[in-house]
Motif scaffolding. Sequence first.
Motif, PDB file in Angstrom:
ATOM      1  N   ARG A 284      14.532   7.365  29.297  1.00  0.00           N
ATOM      2  CA  ARG A 284      14.749   8.542  28.231  1.00  0.00           C
ATOM      3  C   ARG A 284      13.889   8.495  27.145  1.00  0.00           C
ATOM      4  O   ARG A 284      13.642   9.642  26.450  1.00  0.00           O
ATOM      5  CB  ARG A 284      16.248   7.883  27.611  1.00  0.00           C
ATOM      6  N   TYR A 370      22.884  -0.125  22.196  1.00  0.00           N
ATOM      7  CA  TYR A 370      22.555   0.777  23.293  1.00  0.00           C
ATOM      8  C   TYR A 370      23.432   0.712  24.515  1.00  0.00           C
ATOM      9  O   TYR A 370      23.845  -0.256  25.012  1.00  0.00           O
ATOM     10  CB  TYR A 370      21.262   0.362  23.669  1.00  0.00           C
ATOM     11  N   SER A 423      22.919   6.087  25.018  1.00  0.00           N
ATOM     12  CA  SER A 423      22.569   6.632  23.512  1.00  0.00           C
ATOM     13  C   SER A 423      22.619   5.285  22.834  1.00  0.00           C
ATOM     14  O   SER A 423      23.134   4.161  23.460  1.00  0.00           O
ATOM     15  CB  SER A 423      23.503   7.770  23.007  1.00  0.00           C
ATOM     16  N   TYR A 424      22.436   5.110  21.464  1.00  0.00           N
ATOM     17  CA  TYR A 424      22.366   4.071  20.789  1.00  0.00           C
ATOM     18  C   TYR A 424      22.679   4.371  19.393  1.00  0.00           C
ATOM     19  O   TYR A 424      22.797   5.482  19.008  1.00  0.00           O
ATOM     20  CB  TYR A 424      20.999   3.192  20.706  1.00  0.00           C
ATOM     21  N   LYS A 752      15.942  10.155  18.874  1.00  0.00           N
ATOM     22  CA  LYS A 752      17.373  10.506  18.806  1.00  0.00           C
ATOM     23  C   LYS A 752      17.781  11.135  20.156  1.00  0.00           C
ATOM     24  O   LYS A 752      17.876  12.310  20.111  1.00  0.00           O
ATOM     25  CB  LYS A 752      17.853  11.323  17.341  1.00  0.00           C
ATOM     26  N   GLU A 754      19.648  12.847  23.328  1.00  0.00           N
ATOM     27  CA  GLU A 754      21.012  13.572  23.523  1.00  0.00           C
ATOM     28  C   GLU A 754      21.862  12.943  24.414  1.00  0.00           C
ATOM     29  O   GLU A 754      21.108  12.213  25.612  1.00  0.00           O
ATOM     30  CB  GLU A 754      20.806  15.051  24.007  1.00  0.00           C
ATOM     31  N   ALA A 755      22.913  12.650  24.433  1.00  0.00           N
ATOM     32  CA  ALA A 755      23.724  11.747  25.249  1.00  0.00           C
ATOM     33  C   ALA A 755      23.745  12.509  26.701  1.00  0.00           C
ATOM     34  O   ALA A 755      23.854  13.744  26.910  1.00  0.00           O
ATOM     35  CB  ALA A 755      25.392  11.767  24.806  1.00  0.00           C
TER      36      ALA A 755
END
Length: 897
Positions: A284, A370, A423-424, A752, A754-755
């Motif tokens: 990611r 995370y 995501s975190y 940041k 995206e999911a």
Amino acid sequence: MGLLRWLPLLGPLVLRWLLGAQAADHIRIFVVPHSHMDVGWIHTVQESMQAYAANVYTSVVEELARKKKRRFILVEQEFFRLWWDGLASDKQKRQGLQFLWRGSPSLSAQQEIFTHVMDKYGYCSRGFNWDGSPVFPTPPRNGIYPDMDPPVTSGNIKLYVKDLVGNVKERAPWFRTPHVLWPWGCDEQFFNAPVQLSNMDLLLDHINTNVGGVSAEYATLSDYFHALHVLNLTWPVRDHQDFLPYSSEAFEAWTGFYSSHSGLKGLARRASALLYAGESMFTRFMWPAPLRPLDPAWALQQLRQLRWAVSEVQHHDGITGTHTPEVTEMYVENLHAGMQGVQKLMASIVLDRTRVHSGPQPGGHFAVVYNPLAWTVTTIVTLTVGFSSASVTDKSGQPVPAQVQGMPSAYRLHVLTTIPGLSYHRYSIRPTEEAQEDTEKTATTKAITLRFRLRPRRRTEARSSRLVSVKNDCYTVFMDLNTNLMHSIWERQSNRTVYMTQEFMEYHVNFNLGEPNLSGNYLFTPEEAAEPSWGAVRLEIVEGELVTEIRQYFYSTVTAKYHSYAIFSRVAHVPQDSHGELLCRRIEQEYQVGPLNMNREAILRTSTDLNSQQVLYSDNNGYQMQRRLFQHHEKNKIARNYYPMVQSAFIEDSGSRLVLLSEQAHGVSSQEDGQVEVMLHRRLWNGHMGAIERGLTLNDTSTARSLFWLLLGPRPGIADLHPRSGLALQHRPIVLLGELTETAPNSPGPWKPEAVVLPPSLHLQILSIPGWNYSSNHTQHLQSLQKGHRGGAKAHLHRVLLRLHHLYEAEGDSVLSQPVTVNLKAVLRGLGSVVAVEERSLTGTWDVNTLHRWSWRTQDDRQHRGGSDSPSPPQGSPNVTIRPKEIRTFFIHFREE
């Protein structure tokens, strides 16, 4: 001797059942040279490489080059990697693929593989070991090894041929065809391949020239199975049941290794989960483009180190716990080093120049949490802090629900979080007196502890009316104050109360040298039924607004100062909404066991009033449940009804199902109706000289810690929750801590993503940048090796490996068991623009379009192609359909920016 030595000894009856034995006229012998080399058993990997393993590869490659008719097979990739990287010559590297294994490239629910079960002689051949036994720590300078069989001469060649052909003819009736597989080799052989192969050459030539009705040739397994395939026979079909439990002698049960070295089993599973999270986080971060400097070569090295450590411990004498203490130290050291590297990598991605630490600090922290799963997860993460009051805020400064409770030397902080897939979230944690927020804004509460009297164990106890309850929106757990044991659980969905009690018990094992079967690393041989291992129980209930914890401490006697066992049961107080369902519907239990007294095997027995008919379901691979019907054997009945519980087990009746999900592998059994018992820890020393000389004792003095989730409810609802809950336990959110300093303000970092969110029936089994520095086209790669080119100088960072797994059986839920079509372009848009989707074999090694799997005729009159029923997507198409229980692997190609 490794575990695999005994797995084939299932007996001639199995083979007769599978293959339908018949007499053969002309026997065709397929001599398969091999060497079984344990990646840790008696000796460490480094010791084995120095003593013999390196010589196996070097001498075998040289001898294969001398005569084209020779063959050889190996499976231990760890030794090959070390040899290839450090000892192989350029010429040998060009020829190295000549003896690599040719296993099935992909397995899924729609596939069949032709299976050969070894006969009672197993994989070892006796009397044809001309290179002898290896000498540790280094090979002898004079080249003379112990146990060397006499070389073949004109005077003894007929005796050798008689022995070989006689052994083959003894095996032949167990085979359905005249093609007989004859493994030649055993543990730690072929380190002097010229001696081995030159002698066998003489025997094969003599057989083919002078012995009627028999022919012999060198072969690989691929050669052998190809010869069977061209016969085009009709074969019987065996269903999905396994062959467990294994045994090597009558009445034995190789069921002890399910729980041997419990600590290592837990460490291996945690390391695997960390690797899973690190792979996706790095992928990611790299796509669509890194937003700050990070050396990809260094990052890949951290991942590779943990990949190898996790792979190494999966060896059949590793994860099973059937190895020496010295080898345990090797596994643990490699796992810890690999985990430390991946933790550094993850910290460098999300912690923004801040030093990482894991221990409690007097000041404040920030925590990056995370979620490695491709679903939105609501859960409670637990941190250890050094202050009794705290304020927890999110990146916007808003208070977050949290709870502080005391521990013997610090404080435990529970934080409620909801995180989208891959995501975190970032949280600031401050001591209350240092918090800038007003007290009214603090959402952190303190738990209070209720303590109850110590209760001695009573031999018989009627169901009590002195109950205390702990409840949430899904369950009410009742504790019996007369015994301090669990009494029952009421579950809301079916409005049913299931009587349930849990207690620790111990098996006293057979360690009498005069008996034929002794408990050890492999075997479980109890003398009699398990006995309670405690004399008194102390109960505490730690009540909180977010979590309530039930603590049970089990003491050996009423006067004992320290407890020997403990259960910590936790119930979360969250709404049963779409995100909180998995959290509300589970009861988390943490068990502490030991240190044990010598020759004891500890279990936790859960007894219920479910009418389960002594039928147990457990998995042996984390993929598929197996039905285990209790077998009423006359001898060794207890041990022979134990099965592996790699991830989960359950019992049920017509109304309810009780599921036990485990963080690590254990042994499990149902010895009585409504019961399920899990073996948690073993400590054994039986005085067997063979075990002592090899160091294969199990004097494990550690305290075993295991984490379980209990699910209880109506069968359809629990069946839906079971697969997702199991993965949620295995892949809990990763927490990275840093200090709140000037260089780490309470603001989100620049990364940041995206999911990434999949439908609930699909699991993202891997998202990774493999970092291979060679062509994924095997034809091109082989041509490069033949030309002496090993690959590019730099790792290929543009191949993203994606594997999807459908979690449900075809005959399960009306919705979740349906095929799922996903648009990978939409799912992965946070990583960039998908320009091509290339389907690969299960491991990603082969392009599926280049694979041509054999079809076998079966007795149900159907031809089975052996592949997936799902067509590969057109080149570049982002739409992929995953059918029930399928696992499909792809290379995803993104547009480079």
